[in-house]
Write a protein that holds these residues in place. Structure first.
Motif, PDB file in Angstrom:
ATOM      1  N   GLY A 132       0.810  -1.228   0.000  1.00 53.85           N
ATOM      2  CA  GLY A 132       0.000   0.000   0.000  1.00 53.85           C
ATOM      3  C   GLY A 132       0.837   1.268   0.000  1.00 53.85           C
TER       4      GLY A 132
ATOM      5  N   SER B 184      -5.784  -3.931  -3.095  1.00 49.91           N
ATOM      6  CA  SER B 184      -6.968  -3.680  -2.269  1.00 49.91           C
ATOM      7  C   SER B 184      -7.864  -2.744  -3.077  1.00 49.91           C
TER       8      SER B 184
ATOM      9  N   TRP C 226      -5.749   0.383  -3.771  1.00 50.49           N
ATOM     10  CA  TRP C 226      -4.338   0.288  -4.163  1.00 50.49           C
ATOM     11  C   TRP C 226      -4.070  -0.902  -5.080  1.00 50.49           C
ATOM     12  N   THR C 227      -3.352  -0.657  -6.188  1.00 51.24           N
ATOM     13  CA  THR C 227      -2.917  -1.728  -7.088  1.00 51.24           C
ATOM     14  C   THR C 227      -1.389  -1.658  -7.164  1.00 51.24           C
TER      15      THR C 227
END
Ligand code: ADQ
Length: 477
Positions: free
Chosen positions: A303, A341, A344-345
């Motif tokens: 992240g 998530s 976030w990638t």
């Protein structure tokens, strides 16, 4: 011989003739790479000719009418190839035999007699067509693994002038190079050049050792090699970039816009950047395996970092490149699937071509640039990244020990791309590196990138080629 107006005979410089598979562009509108810029400079200064493939196929192929573009004292002359010529010479022998062989990838090498025949034919044809445009007073400089035989063909057609060759990619060790069915013929043909240039000492040594151990030659002082009655110079000329222009590109509005876009798209994450043609020599799979290990071993980074990989597709007609693309996309999909998530990638991929300014902006925004080839002649991306940094907040270069650039850029974090744990540890170290250390390492590398530019490389080679003609047995085969 071409003579510039007002020159006295004493001041005449030989005209420069450059031969490479693809030619140009002569003017840099932010598109040309270091090589084209360096050569275009030298051509403009001395006047000259740049000869190569038009990039087009036609029925007439290498017998097609030459296309000529003239800019001031410089002519760009190109000829076509037939489809079978492109398939055999370019996609076959150059890209499926020589490229993997010279990058130490015997496992990927494909040899077949038909493509070897086509490679030799195309080299002979290019020599024949070039002879229509040159005289013995010219300085002829042939580039890269597409044209190992071209110099020898020119000699057979009677060319007696100075003849140089530069190999942009590595030269593999003699035991490995010997696997090429045409190995002895090819190195004999290279001895038709007066000067053969390599990117690193390692490449030069591999060539000289092949001459010594396989062709019963001798290494002599001043980088000379003798085989039978041939006596030629084999020297190292590490290629550079147009560092000033690149630094200017990096400070341009377009670069700043791209840098801002990248920063916005990743929020507060630290950007890690990779820029490579999608080629198995570039170690892209090993790099992402190392990145995945970072996320496993240093979970605090999840992240907080984001990988932007610029990977323009390359040689998509060749099976090994199709396989690599599948493997690369699979690996990136796995990493994203495992760690992403909602907000976030971990990895973004861009396969489009970019302008030099846009690319410079991406380099400038990066906290870390990963250059992890398994084998690379030089690697200009490493040098471009250094040239593009902002002194106030420079990023960190992670560089493979197997890139030619490693000889000059020793202050990078040097990694073995095959050692996944070490790659992950180097990434962690780069992400955590204090500003002062980043600046210290960057300044040392900047000085070298700005000192050994594309123009310096070009000048050094041409000066050595001019001198090489005076070697007593340096001409004729
Ligand atoms: P390449 O294998 O092509 O060159 P490299 O030296 O890294 O490798 O040069 C790649 C060039 O392509 C760089 O100038 C880079 O900026 C540019 N580039 C990459 N992605 C791009 C994109 N998306 N859009 C626009 N430009 C992009 C071969 C050898 C190297 C050797 C060079 C020069 O394999 O080892 O350094 O020749 O001798």
């Amino acid at each position: 011989m071409q003579e510039k107006e007002g020159n006295t005979p004493m001041e005449r410089e030989s005209r420069l003739v450059v031969v490479s598979n693809r030619v140009g562009p002569l003017s840099d509108e932010g598109k040309a790479g270091g090589l084209a810029v360096g050569l275009a400079d030298a051509l403009r200064r001395r006047g000259g000719l740049w000869f190569g493939w038009s990039g087009e196929t036609s029925e007439a192929g290498t017998t097609s009418e030459a296309k000529t573009e003239v800019e001031g004292d410089v002519s760009l002359v190109t000829i076509d190839m037939t489809e079978p010529q492109v398939a055999g010479f370019y996609l076959g022998y150059a890209n499926r035999s020589l490229w993997p062989l010279l990058h130490y990838r015997l496992d990927l090498v494909r040899f077949d007699r038909e493509s070897e025949r086509m490679y030799r034919d195309v080299n002979r044809e290019f020599a024949r067509r070039l002879m229509e445009h040159i005289s013995d007073e010219d300085l002829v400089w042939v580039h890269d693994y597409h044209f190992f035989f071209l110099g020898d063909e020119l000699r057979k057609l009677g060319f007696r002038g100075r003849l140089g060759f530069f190999l942009h990619i590595p030269f593999s060790p003699p035991e490995m190079f010997a696997a090429l069915p045409a190995a002895n013929d090819m190195v004999h043909a290279m001895l038709a050049y007066d000067l053969v240039g390599f990117q690193t000492q390692n490449d030069r040594r591999n060539f000289a050792n092949f001459c010594k151990h396989e062709l019963h030659g001798h290494k002599e002082p001043d980088d000379y090699v003798r085989v039978g009655d041939r006596h030629i110079q084999a020297k190292v000329f590490p290629i550079g970039i147009d560092a000033e222009s690149f630094a200017e590109f990096a400070a341009s509005d377009e670069a700043e816009e791209n840098a801002a876009m990248l920063r916005n798209s990743i929020g507060g994450s630290l950007p890690i950047v990779g820029v490579d043609r999608l080629d198995y020599s570039k170690g892209i799979i090993e790099r992402f395996t190392g990145f995945e290990r970072l996320l496993e071993d240093y979970p605090d980074r999840i992240g907080k970092v984001q990988f932007m990989q610029v990977a323009p597709l390359s040689r998509s007609e060749v099976e090994e490149y199709v396989d690599l693309r599948g493997e690369f996309e699979g690996l990136v999909g796995r990493i994203n699937g495992r760690f992403a998530s909602l907000e976030w990638t971990p990895v973004h991929i861009m396969t489009t071509g970019l302008s030099r300014r846009a690319l410079a902006g991406i380099y400038r925004a990066a906290r870390v640039c990963m250059v992890t080839p398994l084998r690379d002649g030089m690697n200009l991306v490493a040098k471009e990244f250094i040239a593009a940094q902002d002194e106030a907040d420079p990023g960190v270069l992670i560089l493979s020990r197997f890139a030619g650039a490693r000889a000059e850029l020793a202050e990078a974090l040097i990694v073995n791309p095959f050692a996944t744990d070490d790659v992950a540890a180097a990434l962690e170290r780069a992400l955590a590196m204090p500003l002062e250390e980043r600046q210290e390492r960057w300044r040392a590398m900047r000085d070298k990138v700005f000192a050994n530019t594309a123009a310096v490389w070009c000048r050094n080679f041409i000066e050595a080629l001019e001198k090489s003609g005076s070697a007593p047995s340096g001409k004729g085969v």
